[in-house]
Scaffold this motif. Structure first.
Motif, PDB file in Angstrom:
ATOM      1  N   SER A 258       0.846  -1.203   0.000  1.00 56.22           N
ATOM      2  CA  SER A 258       0.000   0.000   0.000  1.00 56.22           C
ATOM      3  C   SER A 258       0.875   1.245   0.000  1.00 56.22           C
ATOM      4  N   THR A 259       0.447   2.236  -0.784  1.00 58.05           N
ATOM      5  CA  THR A 259       1.186   3.495  -0.879  1.00 58.05           C
ATOM      6  C   THR A 259       0.283   4.655  -0.512  1.00 58.05           C
ATOM      7  N   ILE A 260       0.822   5.580   0.254  1.00 54.10           N
ATOM      8  CA  ILE A 260       0.100   6.804   0.594  1.00 54.10           C
ATOM      9  C   ILE A 260       1.095   7.957   0.496  1.00 54.10           C
ATOM     10  N   GLU A 261       0.625   9.143   0.112  1.00 54.85           N
ATOM     11  CA  GLU A 261       1.549  10.255  -0.103  1.00 54.85           C
ATOM     12  C   GLU A 261       0.939  11.581   0.309  1.00 54.85           C
ATOM     13  N   ASN A 262       1.829  12.532   0.557  1.00 51.08           N
ATOM     14  CA  ASN A 262       1.415  13.909   0.764  1.00 51.08           C
ATOM     15  C   ASN A 262       2.147  14.772  -0.270  1.00 51.08           C
ATOM     16  N   ASP A 263       2.275  16.047  -0.037  1.00 54.15           N
ATOM     17  CA  ASP A 263       2.887  16.908  -1.041  1.00 54.15           C
ATOM     18  C   ASP A 263       4.363  16.629  -1.258  1.00 54.15           C
ATOM     19  N   LEU A 264       5.038  16.092  -0.238  1.00 53.00           N
ATOM     20  CA  LEU A 264       6.488  15.946  -0.305  1.00 53.00           C
ATOM     21  C   LEU A 264       6.961  14.501  -0.404  1.00 53.00           C
ATOM     22  N   TYR A 265       6.260  13.594   0.297  1.00 53.28           N
ATOM     23  CA  TYR A 265       6.751  12.227   0.405  1.00 53.28           C
ATOM     24  C   TYR A 265       5.718  11.220  -0.097  1.00 53.28           C
ATOM     25  N   SER A 266       6.253  10.049  -0.485  1.00 53.66           N
ATOM     26  CA  SER A 266       5.423   8.898  -0.818  1.00 53.66           C
ATOM     27  C   SER A 266       5.905   7.713   0.008  1.00 53.66           C
ATOM     28  N   VAL A 267       4.998   7.085   0.753  1.00 55.03           N
ATOM     29  CA  VAL A 267       5.347   5.986   1.658  1.00 55.03           C
ATOM     30  C   VAL A 267       4.667   4.707   1.194  1.00 55.03           C
ATOM     31  N   THR A 268       5.435   3.631   1.161  1.00 56.23           N
ATOM     32  CA  THR A 268       4.895   2.324   0.790  1.00 56.23           C
ATOM     33  C   THR A 268       5.237   1.306   1.866  1.00 56.23           C
ATOM     34  N   VAL A 269       4.234   0.579   2.346  1.00 56.24           N
ATOM     35  CA  VAL A 269       4.459  -0.559   3.244  1.00 56.24           C
ATOM     36  C   VAL A 269       4.338  -1.811   2.391  1.00 56.24           C
ATOM     37  N   ASN A 270       5.455  -2.513   2.224  1.00 59.27           N
ATOM     38  CA  ASN A 270       5.477  -3.684   1.351  1.00 59.27           C
ATOM     39  C   ASN A 270       5.083  -4.963   2.062  1.00 59.27           C
ATOM     40  N   LYS A 271       5.556  -5.111   3.319  1.00 62.48           N
ATOM     41  CA  LYS A 271       5.324  -6.375   4.014  1.00 62.48           C
ATOM     42  C   LYS A 271       5.388  -6.186   5.509  1.00 62.48           C
ATOM     43  N   ALA A 272       4.557  -6.918   6.213  1.00 60.42           N
ATOM     44  CA  ALA A 272       4.623  -6.983   7.676  1.00 60.42           C
ATOM     45  C   ALA A 272       4.586  -8.455   8.080  1.00 60.42           C
ATOM     46  N   GLU A 273       5.543  -8.845   8.899  1.00 60.38           N
ATOM     47  CA  GLU A 273       5.619 -10.211   9.421  1.00 60.38           C
ATOM     48  C   GLU A 273       5.570 -10.119  10.938  1.00 60.38           C
ATOM     49  N   VAL A 274       4.497 -10.665  11.516  1.00 60.56           N
ATOM     50  CA  VAL A 274       4.237 -10.460  12.937  1.00 60.56           C
ATOM     51  C   VAL A 274       4.113 -11.802  13.649  1.00 60.56           C
TER      52      VAL A 274
END
Length: 377
Positions: A258-274
């Motif tokens: 999942s990717t979410i962004e604002n005016d300056l940055y783009s963040v992607t969470v690829n994987k979570a292992e819990v």
């Protein structure tokens, strides 16, 4: 002396109900019985207490017969299995030899505390001696991501956690050098950490090896690690053989991408292992509008990390992380201590670092508009 917990009455009531004993409890009783000497007589309970005592408490040396040790062990296990134990009583019973876990009271790591409290650790009784220096491996835990073990050190130049290396007196953890962790002849490139086991256990060391996600070579659910280390002032390399058994299959693997962004940055969470013990997060942060990064922009991204919260709003303790630049982004693999075994979702919040990665983040550090919720199955 009166019994503050009224054990006799409780055990009588419990005997009538005949509760089903869990597999964990049954295996611990078997391990207790197997560890006893074949011949009757007395045994040194001081070494057993050092092996399994609660890590935030000190105990006086005791000598008891083997029969007393068995009785105490079965009593404690039966009470835990029955479900009527109070928090105060549970805390007291964890101090009974062969029952409690040293991991239960490691203040800085909720994941290892959960492992101790939930019976996810494995007692070990292996000693390695050279001259008058002795390393004794007490207990291990392995969840597929993190292999941790506790060692008690005895040496004539060690007093209450302070070690005389011949030139200076330092903390025991500072007197350890050149530590290597080998599994089946393969050595992870990084991820090995060690520290004191706590202020109340000054002569004990906690070692942890994070298994990198891209580690070459499969690591089985059961393995023996060869741990090599040296102490300052000694021209000798200790080699400890430490057995590990994966203690949990309750692992959540999600790949939200999942990717979410604002005016300056783009963040992607690829994987979570819990797991109930450790959380591994693979994520990236990119600088929008750029194809490559300058040194200044690399530093800008390097000072942004990911705070992770569980479904109760508790921040997961950050343990370690490794980053790699690629084009206009910085990719992170970050390791956290899991807060509880039944977390339903995680919230990932990028923030600007003030002190270090593991700091408790304040509201003014968060980067607004790019937090992300990761649902766990």
């Amino acid at each position: 002396m009166s019994n503050p917990f009224n054990l006799d009455q409780k055990l009588k009531e419990q005997a009538k109900e005949r509760p089903v004993m869990s597999e964990i409890v049954s295996s611990r009783i078997d391990a207790t019985l197997d560890s006893l000497p074949e011949s009757p007589g007395t045994m040194n309970m001081e070494s057993l207490q050092a092996h399994m005592k609660h890590s935030r408490r000190t105990h006086k040396g005791l000598r008891r017969t083997a029969g007393v040790a068995v009785a105490a062990g079965v009593l404690g296990l039966t009470v835990f299995a029955s479900g009527f134990v109070s928090p105060a009583m549970a805390d007291s019973l964890r101090n009974i030899p062969l029952i409690g876990s040293l991991f239960s009271s490691i203040e800085a790591d909720m994941g290892l505390r959960t492992a101790g409290n939930e019976g996810l650790t494995t007692p070990v009784n292996s000693s390695f001696t050279y001259q008058d220096v002795k390393f004794k491996v007490l207990e291990t835990v392995y969840d597929g991501t993190r292999a941790a073990f506790l060692v008690h050190v005895t040496a004539p130049n060690l007093n209450q956690g302070m070690y005389d290396n011949g030139k200076d007196i330092v903390k025991l953890s500072s007197g350890v050098e050149n530590v290597f962790f080998d599994v089946n002849g393969s050595r992870p490139d990084s991820g090995l950490f060690y520290s004191s086991a706590g202020a109340n256990e000054p002569d004990k060391l906690l070692f942890e090896q994070v298994i990198p996600a891209d580690h070459t070579g499969a690591i089985p659910d059961q393995f023996e690690a060869k741990v090599k280390l040296k102490l300052q002032g000694m021209d000798h390399e200790f080699e400890l053989t430490v057995p590990f058994t994966k203690s949990t299959t309750d692992t959540h693997n999600v790949q939200p991408n999942s990717t979410i962004e604002n005016d300056l940055y783009s963040v992607t969470v690829n994987k979570a292992e819990v797991t109930p013990i450790t959380t591994r997060l693979t994520a990236s942060i990119a600088l929008k509008g750029e194809e490559t990064l300058s040194k200044k922009e690399e530093k800008q991204l390097r000072e942004i990390r990911f705070a992770v919260y569980d479904d109760q709003g508790r921040q997961l303790t950050a343990l370690s992380g490794e980053g790699k630049y690629e084009a206009n982004q910085l990719n992170w693999e970050s390791i956290y201590a899991t807060t509880a075994k039944d977390v339903k979702y995680l919230v990932v919040k990028p923030f600007k670092v003030k002190d270090d990665f593991a700091e408790e983040v304040q509201d003014d550090q968060f980067i607004k508009g790019i937090e992300m919720k990761i649902q766990l199955p």
